[in-house]
Design a protein around this motif. Structure first.
Motif, mmCIF file in Angstrom:
data_model
loop_
_atom_site.group_PDB
_atom_site.id
_atom_site.type_symbol
_atom_site.label_atom_id
_atom_site.label_comp_id
_atom_site.label_asym_id
_atom_site.label_seq_id
_atom_site.Cartn_x
_atom_site.Cartn_y
_atom_site.Cartn_z
ATOM 1 N N MET A 1 -9.835 6.585 13.805
ATOM 2 C CA MET A 1 -8.589 6.292 14.483
ATOM 3 C C MET A 1 -7.624 7.457 14.341
ATOM 4 N N THR A 2 -7.086 7.931 15.453
ATOM 5 C CA THR A 2 -6.158 9.066 15.420
ATOM 6 C C THR A 2 -4.824 8.754 16.075
ATOM 7 N N SER A 3 -4.655 7.571 16.664
ATOM 8 C CA SER A 3 -3.428 7.276 17.380
ATOM 9 C C SER A 3 -2.998 5.841 17.126
ATOM 10 N N TYR A 4 -1.693 5.645 17.052
ATOM 11 C CA TYR A 4 -1.161 4.291 16.929
ATOM 12 C C TYR A 4 -1.375 3.482 18.199
ATOM 13 N N PHE A 5 -1.589 4.171 19.316
ATOM 14 C CA PHE A 5 -1.775 3.473 20.582
ATOM 15 C C PHE A 5 -3.256 3.327 20.933
ATOM 16 N N SER A 6 -4.112 3.431 19.920
ATOM 17 C CA SER A 6 -5.544 3.231 20.123
ATOM 18 C C SER A 6 -5.866 1.735 20.074
ATOM 19 N N LEU A 7 -7.041 1.391 20.596
ATOM 20 C CA LEU A 7 -7.476 -0.013 20.556
ATOM 21 C C LEU A 7 -7.663 -0.485 19.117
ATOM 22 N N THR A 8 -8.050 0.434 18.243
ATOM 23 C CA THR A 8 -8.237 0.061 16.836
ATOM 24 C C THR A 8 -6.936 -0.443 16.238
ATOM 25 N N MET A 9 -5.845 0.262 16.518
ATOM 26 C CA MET A 9 -4.562 -0.150 15.960
ATOM 27 C C MET A 9 -3.989 -1.351 16.696
ATOM 28 N N LEU A 10 -3.883 -1.252 18.035
ATOM 29 C CA LEU A 10 -3.219 -2.288 18.809
ATOM 30 C C LEU A 10 -4.057 -3.554 18.939
ATOM 31 N N GLY A 11 -5.391 -3.404 18.874
ATOM 32 C CA GLY A 11 -6.243 -4.575 19.054
ATOM 33 C C GLY A 11 -6.800 -5.161 17.785
ATOM 34 N N LEU A 12 -6.725 -4.420 16.678
ATOM 35 C CA LEU A 12 -7.349 -4.894 15.445
ATOM 36 C C LEU A 12 -6.387 -4.860 14.255
ATOM 37 N N ILE A 13 -5.937 -3.664 13.871
ATOM 38 C CA ILE A 13 -5.161 -3.543 12.628
ATOM 39 C C ILE A 13 -3.824 -4.261 12.723
ATOM 40 N N LEU A 14 -3.039 -3.996 13.781
ATOM 41 C CA LEU A 14 -1.713 -4.597 13.877
ATOM 42 C C LEU A 14 -1.768 -6.116 14.030
ATOM 43 N N PRO A 15 -2.521 -6.661 15.006
ATOM 44 C CA PRO A 15 -2.556 -8.132 15.104
ATOM 45 C C PRO A 15 -3.213 -8.792 13.907
ATOM 46 N N GLY A 16 -4.262 -8.152 13.361
ATOM 47 C CA GLY A 16 -4.913 -8.731 12.185
ATOM 48 C C GLY A 16 -3.978 -8.782 10.991
ATOM 49 N N THR A 17 -3.204 -7.718 10.817
ATOM 50 C CA THR A 17 -2.240 -7.682 9.718
ATOM 51 C C THR A 17 -1.150 -8.725 9.922
ATOM 52 N N ALA A 18 -0.678 -8.863 11.159
ATOM 53 C CA ALA A 18 0.384 -9.831 11.437
ATOM 54 C C ALA A 18 -0.074 -11.258 11.155
ATOM 55 N N VAL A 19 -1.289 -11.593 11.563
ATOM 56 C CA VAL A 19 -1.807 -12.948 11.329
ATOM 57 C C VAL A 19 -1.985 -13.196 9.829
ATOM 58 N N ALA A 20 -2.632 -12.263 9.143
ATOM 59 C CA ALA A 20 -2.850 -12.422 7.699
ATOM 60 C C ALA A 20 -1.520 -12.486 6.952
ATOM 61 N N TYR A 21 -0.567 -11.672 7.367
ATOM 62 C CA TYR A 21 0.750 -11.645 6.729
ATOM 63 C C TYR A 21 1.437 -13.003 6.858
ATOM 64 N N GLN A 22 1.359 -13.602 8.052
ATOM 65 C CA GLN A 22 2.085 -14.845 8.304
ATOM 66 C C GLN A 22 1.450 -16.037 7.587
ATOM 67 N N VAL A 23 0.153 -16.055 7.458
ATOM 68 C CA VAL A 23 -0.506 -17.221 6.832
ATOM 69 C C VAL A 23 -0.480 -17.150 5.308
ATOM 70 N N MET A 24 -0.220 -15.968 4.762
ATOM 71 C CA MET A 24 -0.168 -15.825 3.306
ATOM 72 C C MET A 24 1.143 -16.384 2.761
ATOM 73 N N PRO A 25 1.137 -16.868 1.514
ATOM 74 C CA PRO A 25 2.401 -17.265 0.883
ATOM 75 C C PRO A 25 3.350 -16.080 0.804
ATOM 76 N N ARG A 26 4.637 -16.356 0.848
ATOM 77 C CA ARG A 26 5.617 -15.280 0.887
ATOM 78 C C ARG A 26 5.464 -14.317 -0.281
ATOM 79 N N ARG A 27 5.168 -14.826 -1.461
ATOM 80 C CA ARG A 27 5.094 -13.962 -2.640
ATOM 81 C C ARG A 27 3.904 -13.011 -2.610
ATOM 82 N N ALA A 28 2.935 -13.266 -1.698
ATOM 83 C CA ALA A 28 1.734 -12.427 -1.636
ATOM 84 C C ALA A 28 1.676 -11.577 -0.374
ATOM 85 N N ARG A 29 2.701 -11.655 0.471
ATOM 86 C CA ARG A 29 2.647 -10.920 1.738
ATOM 87 C C ARG A 29 2.664 -9.407 1.538
ATOM 88 N N TRP A 30 3.302 -8.950 0.454
ATOM 89 C CA TRP A 30 3.302 -7.514 0.189
ATOM 90 C C TRP A 30 1.879 -6.978 0.072
#
Length: 557
Positions: A1-30
């Motif tokens: 991955m070399t760009s923030y606008f790549s499919l890896t970032m926009l289709g995998l890392i960013l949405p995956g992180t957002a989903v995992a972040y939201q479902v985790m307890p607040r104290r573990a989101r970091w």
């Protein structure tokens, strides 16, 4: 991955992180954000992640050592009969050594990756004969790949150590929190260069993702993608072609390439910043803005208060002020006052600190003669501008010229743009001699013949490309103008910039600005414009078969 606008970032890392972040307890989101940050870094730089870890552990240990010295100094000063002056001097000396050691480790890694080859080229003519005479072998070092973002996170590391030393922040005992501050995945590639006090606690807080933050952050990301894919990547081929063989073109084509490169750099870098700020917004983190309509500047100094703002403020706080307040420069300022007067004396003496800033700024961007020339160019322009300002003011007063009138302001804007284009030409050139050669052809062989015979339209961009870029630039100009008016309106609120690069809620005096802002804040309008951005990227974006993705430009600095 070399760009923030790549499919890896926009289709995998960013949405995956957002989903995992939201479902985790607040104290573990970091932990989700830290894991995503290290995964992103690994995806780009692989095993070089070890150097980011080394930098983080180094400043953590040095910060704790500084904190211990600060507490012990306080206890020693409170002791009965303490020699306060001796105590302060003793602890100040130890604290400076700790801070210097931590900074040296981080700057040493940066030097090893970026500047060893350049230093060898500079020193070889002098050192090689001596070493040969002494019977010592001399082997040229090989260039090595640097960890992504090392120039950015190194400055963050140094700022943390200095702030702890100055007691602007308290040393963090939590290694994980400090690691997240250093490696937050949206900003690891191109910044912005944050201070510990700006983001560390917000990253750790684990605020939930709200609908408003999700929508506004996503729209900001779309705005950045449009800048990069429609404008920056589209002009890339022409810029590469001309700069790679500038001897084949007249000054008119070189001027075109310089202008397009400046636009490309702005759209690429500010577009990436839109992604970074938008992503931070999604997770409830307010990252500092790095651009503030730089092309509306009236002076060279003002331009650098609006362009790459976090780098400029870093050099101001950690280079300019310390050099200016050093004893030798203070003595120089006093002497300059006696010699040149209270007005010109400080300007002349400030050249020492200004030179340190601009040599550092140029070399921070890269190891090459063009970067040294770039720094010297801006130092000369800004320093001489300090001398010229009172002279210009006096002349205008004598001639009765209103400096706030539109014609004079237009002259200032045009003059600043020419300076910026020349500076970016030097910046982009393939070496110092190439920069000088391009400037020479620009001014000595300027001609519009290449436009008349169509040559300028056969260098990687045809008429349709120019039309597409022209329309996009017009849209950027209108958006920038609205933001500029809102920010200069005395009745505008202090609400930070929001969706898709437009100003957030503000109360403007001018009817046009007030109408535009109210229109923009309409929920349905924002969704329509968001969909329009997606459509524009799909239709006009540079991608597809035969397209070579362009790496983020500032990631290589």
């Amino acid at each position: 991955m070399t760009s923030y606008f790549s499919l890896t970032m926009l289709g995998l890392i960013l949405p995956g992180t957002a989903v995992a972040y939201q479902v985790m307890p607040r104290r573990a989101r970091w932990a989700v954000l830290l894991a995503a940050s290290y995964v992103t870094f690994w995806a780009i730089s692989g095993k070089l992640l070890a150097f980011l870890l080394a930098s983080t552990v180094t400043i953590w240990l040095c910060g704790l050592a500084l904190d211990r010295e600060i507490k012990q100094r306080g206890e020693a000063l409170r002791a009965p009969g303490a020699n306060r002056k001796a105590v302060k001097q003793s602890y100040a000396r130890r604290m400076r050594l700790i801070m210097a050691a931590g900074a040296a480790v981080n700057l040493g890694m940066l030097f090893a990756f970026k500047y060893v080859v350049f230093a060898h080229r500079l020193l070889a003519p002098l050192a090689a004969p001596l070493l040969t005479h002494l019977g010592i072998g001399w082997t040229a070092p090989a260039a090595i790949a640097a960890p992504i973002g090392i120039s950015f996170y190194t400055l963050q590391a140094v700022s943390y150590l200095v702030d702890v030393y100055r007691q602007s922040v308290t040393a963090d005992r939590n290694l994980c929190r400090l690691a997240l501050f250093m490696a937050f995945f949206p900003q690891i590639m191109e910044g912005p260069i944050c201070r510990y006090g700006q983001t560390a606690q917000a990253l750790w807080a684990g605020h939930g993702i709200t609908w408003e933050n999700l929508v506004s952050g996503s729209q900001r990301i779309l705005w950045g993608a449009a800048k990069k894919l429609i404008v920056a990547d589209r002009v890339n081929l022409l810029v590469k072609t001309v700069f790679a063989s500038y001897e084949s073109y007249d000054g008119g084509v070189i001027a075109l390439a310089a202008v397009l490169y400046t636009i490309q750099l702005y759209c690429d870098f500010s577009g990436t910043m839109d992604f970074v700020v938008g992503t931070g917004r999604i997770f409830g983190v307010r990252l500092p803005e790095n651009f503030r309509q730089p092309f509306f500047s009236r002076t060279a100094s003002e331009f650098w208060q609006r362009w790459h703002i976090t780098l400029g403020t870093w050099f101001r706080d950690y280079v300019f002020y310390p050099v200016s307040l050093s004893k030798p420069v203070k003595r120089l300022t006093t002497s300059a006052r006696h010699l040149l007067g209270n007005r010109m004396g400080p300007v002349a003496a400030s050249g020492v600190a200004l030179l340190a800033v601009w040599l550092g700024n140029g070399l921070w961007h890269g190891a090459g003669g063009q970067y040294v020339l770039f720094g010297l160019f801006w130092f000369t322009i800004i320093w001489l501008g300090g001398f010229a300002e009172p002279i210009a003011q006096s002349i205008c007063e004598r001639l009765g010229i209103d400096r706030s009138a539109l014609p004079y302001r237009a002259f200032q804007h045009a003059r600043t743009l020419v300076i910026v284009f020349c500076g970016e030409l030097i910046f982009r050139a393939d070496g110092g001699w190439a920069a000088l050669g391009m400037l020479k052809r620009l001014f000595s062989q300027f001609s519009l013949a290449s436009f008349a015979d169509g040559t300028a339209f056969k260098l990687g961009m045809d008429g349709a490309d120019f039309a597409c870029v022209g329309i996009a630039i017009a849209v950027l100009f209108v958006v920038g103008l609205l933001r500029e008016r809102a920010q200069h309106d005395p009745a505008a609120s202090a609400t930070p910039a929001g969706h898709a690069g437009m100003p957030a809620a503000a109360t403007a005096n001018t009817a046009a600005t007030r109408f535009a802002l109210a229109w923009w804040q309409n929920f349905n309008v924002r969704w329509v414009l968001g969909c329009a951005l997606i459509l524009a990227i799909v239709v006009f974006g540079a991608y597809g078969t035969g397209y070579v993705p362009v790496d983020p430009m500032y990631a290589s600095f």
